[in-house]
Design a protein around this motif. Structure first.
Motif, PDB file in Angstrom:
ATOM      1  N   GLU A 102       0.812  -1.218   0.000  1.00 17.90           N
ATOM      2  CA  GLU A 102       0.000   0.000   0.000  1.00 17.90           C
ATOM      3  C   GLU A 102       0.849   1.273   0.000  1.00 17.90           C
ATOM      4  OE1 GLU A 102      -0.271  -2.480   2.135  1.00 17.90           O
ATOM      5  OE2 GLU A 102      -2.146  -3.446   1.509  1.00 17.90           O
ATOM      6  N   THR A 103       2.138   1.157   0.336  1.00 17.42           N
ATOM      7  CA  THR A 103       3.010   2.337   0.341  1.00 17.42           C
ATOM      8  C   THR A 103       3.580   2.623  -1.043  1.00 17.42           C
ATOM      9  OG1 THR A 103       4.991   1.041   0.913  1.00 17.42           O
ATOM     10  CG2 THR A 103       3.645   1.877   2.732  1.00 17.42           C
ATOM     11  N   TRP A 107       0.978   0.746  -6.692  1.00 14.41           N
ATOM     12  CA  TRP A 107      -0.162   0.042  -6.113  1.00 14.41           C
ATOM     13  C   TRP A 107      -1.344   0.995  -5.939  1.00 14.41           C
ATOM     14  CZ3 TRP A 107      -1.276  -4.972  -4.615  1.00 14.41           C
ATOM     15  CH2 TRP A 107      -2.431  -5.124  -3.847  1.00 14.41           C
ATOM     16  N   GLN A 108      -1.074   2.178  -5.424  1.00 15.85           N
ATOM     17  CA  GLN A 108      -2.140   3.142  -5.159  1.00 15.85           C
ATOM     18  C   GLN A 108      -2.826   3.603  -6.445  1.00 15.85           C
ATOM     19  OE1 GLN A 108      -0.384   6.375  -2.938  1.00 15.85           O
ATOM     20  NE2 GLN A 108       0.573   4.994  -1.462  1.00 15.85           N
ATOM     21  N   ALA A 112      -4.645  -0.981  -6.997  1.00 16.98           N
ATOM     22  CA  ALA A 112      -5.744  -0.897  -6.035  1.00 16.98           C
ATOM     23  C   ALA A 112      -7.061  -0.452  -6.673  1.00 16.98           C
ATOM     24  CB  ALA A 112      -5.364   0.014  -4.866  1.00 16.98           C
ATOM     25  N   ARG A 117      -6.204  -7.687  -5.046  1.00 14.76           N
ATOM     26  CA  ARG A 117      -5.805  -7.855  -3.644  1.00 14.76           C
ATOM     27  C   ARG A 117      -4.437  -8.521  -3.523  1.00 14.76           C
ATOM     28  NH1 ARG A 117     -10.285 -10.565  -0.141  1.00 14.76           N
ATOM     29  NH2 ARG A 117      -8.918  -9.714   1.483  1.00 14.76           N
TER      30      ARG A 117
END
Length: 320
Positions: A102-103, A107-108, A112, A117
């Motif tokens: 998530e960092t 991904w962000q 995502a 997932r």
């Protein structure tokens, strides 16, 4: 999946690779069999292009075109996720990264929003050890890929590399048509009716809708699943009561710009800031800034103004 089941699935994948059909068919069958090992939502096989310094999708399914482009582009390579994967040289799941996925900006901004997932990227190497490409897999379940699947992908790495090499070789050896990028003509009536002037060709519904909504000037339409966009040039009419003629050609974009880069370039040409472009594309200003840098390099210009001028001159506006 237990180890015995994973081994059986791996054997089926190896069998698809060794099939006697054409390279594209083998690639499709290989990715189809991959689903028995990893119940993926999306997957791509990317061939490494050392000139453009990016991956080119040679086979895949399940991803939006924009997602597949980002996975194979500098956007992934420049992110810390891509740097760890290529640095390790081994199949790597997102949960195995030395940081929380998530960092990651990638991904962000890319993974995502698609609802993924879990996922994995596996670098592919030729028998001589040279890097040839990347296998990407993403799932909507946090349980997949499991340990057995990751190990089988590691063992099958050379097989996937073989598929990539076969596709690249077949593409390079394919004969080039004398008229490689034929031009088609369409008459658009004031009422919005499209009539092709070619007896053996007619525009798709997507092209027809784009012409009806943007029946002026020069622009691009990139149909879903197509390798290149349609370059469209609409001759102006002397009156709104007269029909217009649109000339269409399906061909590469200057500099090899990707669909996402064209979307960013359109925002730049419209005078938007990186923040405004990012808002429109549901991305981040940092990712847009990276795209802008690549656009300037590919178009061989120095400033955003020069890139905007090029977009206006060459009709590098992505419509649809």
């Amino acid at each position: 999946m237990d180890w015995a089941g994973a081994a059986v699935a791996a054997g089926r994948i190896a069998g698809a690779v060794a099939g006697g059909s054409s390279a594209p068919t083998r690639a499709a069958e290989t990715l189809d069999e991959l689903r028995s090992l990893i119940p993926y939502t999306g997957t791509t096989l990317g061939a490494w292009d050392p000139v453009r310094r990016r991956h080119l999708t040679v086979a895949g399914s399940g991803y939006l075109d924009e997602t597949a482009e980002d996975l194979n582009s500098e956007v992934f390579l420049a992110d810390k996720m891509g740097q760890v994967v290529l640095g390790r040289g081994l199949p790597t799941r997102w949960r195995d990264l030395p940081f929380a996925p998530e960092t990651s900006r990638f991904w962000q901004d890319t993974l995502a929003p698609c609802g993924f997932r879990e996922g994995m990227a596996a670098p592919l190497f030729a028998p001589d050890g040279s890097y040839v490409g990347l296998l990407n897999v993403n799932t909507d379940s946090a349980k997949h890929p499991d340990d057995a699947a990751v190990e089988m992908i590691r063992l099958l790495g050379a097989r996937f590399a073989e598929v990539v090499a076969a596709l690249v070789a077949e593409h390079r050896s394919a004969p080039v048509a004398t008229e490689e990028f034929p031009e088609h003509r369409v008459v658009l009536s004031p009422a919005g009716d499209c009539t092709s002037l070619d007896a053996d060709w007619s525009p798709s519904q997507e092209l027809t809708d784009a012409l009806r909504h943007h029946a002026t000037g020069r622009f691009l339409v990139w149909e879903q699943g197509q390798q290149w966009p349609w370059h469209i040039d609409v001759d102006p009419a002397g009156s709104s009561a007269l029909p217009v003629i649109a000339r269409l050609s399906n061909r590469p974009v200057p500099g090899g710009l990707s669909r996402r880069e064209l979307q960013v370039l359109g925002g730049v040409a419209d005078g938007l800031t990186n923040q405004q472009v990012a808002t429109e594309l549901h991305s981040s200003p940092r990712t847009v800034s990276t795209h802008v840098e690549h656009i300037l390099a590919k178009l061989e210009v120095r400033t955003r103004t020069e890139a905007a001028t090029r977009a206006h001159r060459d009709g590098l506006y992505l419509r649809g």
